[in-house]
Design an enzyme around this catalytic site. Structure first.
Site, mmCIF file in Angstrom:
data_model
loop_
_atom_site.group_PDB
_atom_site.id
_atom_site.type_symbol
_atom_site.label_atom_id
_atom_site.label_comp_id
_atom_site.label_asym_id
_atom_site.label_seq_id
_atom_site.Cartn_x
_atom_site.Cartn_y
_atom_site.Cartn_z
ATOM 1 C CG PHE A 154 -5.670 -0.056 1.848
ATOM 2 C CD1 PHE A 154 -4.635 0.786 1.447
ATOM 3 C CD2 PHE A 154 -6.677 0.454 2.651
ATOM 4 C CE1 PHE A 154 -4.611 2.110 1.849
ATOM 5 C CE2 PHE A 154 -6.659 1.787 3.051
ATOM 6 C CZ PHE A 154 -5.625 2.611 2.647
ATOM 7 N NE ARG A 167 -6.773 9.524 10.150
ATOM 8 C CZ ARG A 167 -5.778 9.390 9.272
ATOM 9 N NH1 ARG A 167 -4.827 8.508 9.490
ATOM 10 N NH2 ARG A 167 -5.738 10.121 8.179
HETATM 11 P P1 IMP Z 1 4.495 4.740 1.071
HETATM 12 O O1 IMP Z 1 4.983 6.121 0.741
HETATM 13 O O2 IMP Z 1 3.957 4.030 -0.137
HETATM 14 O O3 IMP Z 1 5.513 3.911 1.827
HETATM 15 O O4 IMP Z 1 3.223 4.893 1.972
HETATM 16 C C1 IMP Z 1 3.307 5.509 3.171
HETATM 17 C C2 IMP Z 1 1.984 6.040 3.669
HETATM 18 O O5 IMP Z 1 0.856 5.603 2.911
HETATM 19 C C3 IMP Z 1 1.763 5.528 5.060
HETATM 20 O O6 IMP Z 1 2.400 6.356 6.002
HETATM 21 C C4 IMP Z 1 0.260 5.535 5.164
HETATM 22 O O7 IMP Z 1 -0.168 6.816 5.574
HETATM 23 C C5 IMP Z 1 -0.219 5.239 3.760
HETATM 24 N N1 IMP Z 1 -0.524 3.808 3.600
HETATM 25 C C6 IMP Z 1 0.216 2.878 2.985
HETATM 26 N N2 IMP Z 1 -0.355 1.663 3.020
HETATM 27 C C7 IMP Z 1 -1.490 1.829 3.728
HETATM 28 C C8 IMP Z 1 -2.529 0.918 4.149
HETATM 29 O O8 IMP Z 1 -2.542 -0.311 3.904
HETATM 30 N N3 IMP Z 1 -3.539 1.479 4.858
HETATM 31 C C9 IMP Z 1 -3.590 2.805 5.180
HETATM 32 N N4 IMP Z 1 -2.649 3.671 4.814
HETATM 33 C C10 IMP Z 1 -1.606 3.198 4.094
#
Ligand code: IMP
Ligand code: MG
Length: 181
Positions: A154, A167
């Protein structure tokens, strides 16, 4: 105690991010023409900083618009439920659309967004993401432009948050374990 004291390690330093963004912009400049006048769709909030730096290196005529989807709330695990919180201002029918995303993790968010945008009949729909975590993919997403593939950790910084904080860090980093408790 400052924000940076919460960072266990820097995964991608600022200079490496900026150098890669110049390369990505070069790829995008080569992929479109002025007549295409692509619409860059920034997925809020995470991609705001990436869009701001990327767009400054684009030489083709383009427009920008914003979309916000629900994400993880305060946690670090995807719920799998995606909602549109803010929709595009523009009609994208017949437009060349380039989605600008911060990170593709499971792929659920982008899967939802691309399926949604396709129903609006864009001339083309491509994806540019700064980061990708291939090991975590649940839904396969064809990515046209990718900045960095990263391991299953993460990450925060450069637009990405944990519980809405971090951020503003200019690099991509991993937080100390105790921050999540
Ligand atoms: P997904 O739908 O699982 O592909 O996740 C997409 C969204 O989750 C991203 O656009 C981020 O906003 C958030 N996200 C996923 N992994 C991380 C991370 O490692 N750090 C912070 N936000 C994350
Ligand atoms: Mg995002």
């Amino acid at each position: 105690m400052g924000l940076r004291d919460d960072v266990a390690k820097v995964l991608i330093p600022e200079d490496a991010l900026q150098a890669r963004i110049v390369e990505l912009a070069g790829e995008i400049n080569a992929a479109y023409t002025d007549e295409d006048r692509p619409l860059l769709v920034c997925v809020l909030k995470g991609a705001f900083m990436f869009l701001a730096d990327l767009t400054r290196h684009l030489e083709i005529r383009h427009e920008i618009d914003f979309m916000e989807t629900s994400s993880y709330g305060a946690g670090t695990v995807s719920s799998g439920v995606v909602r549109i919180l803010l929709d595009l201002e523009r009609n994208i029918e017949g437009r060349h659309v380039l989605i600008v995303e911060d990170i593709i993790d499971t792929g659920r968010t982008l899967d939802y967004i691309t399926r949604n945008l396709r129903t609006r009949n864009p001339a083309s729909l491509r994806i540019c993401t700064l980061l990708s975590k291939p090991a975590r993919r649940v839904i396969d997403i064809p990515i046209d432009f990718v900045g960095f593939e990263i391991p299953d950790e993460f990450v925060v910084g450069y637009g990405l948050d944990y519980a809405e904080i971090y951020r503003n860090l200019p690099f991509i980093g991993v937080l100390e374990e105790e921050v999540y408790r």
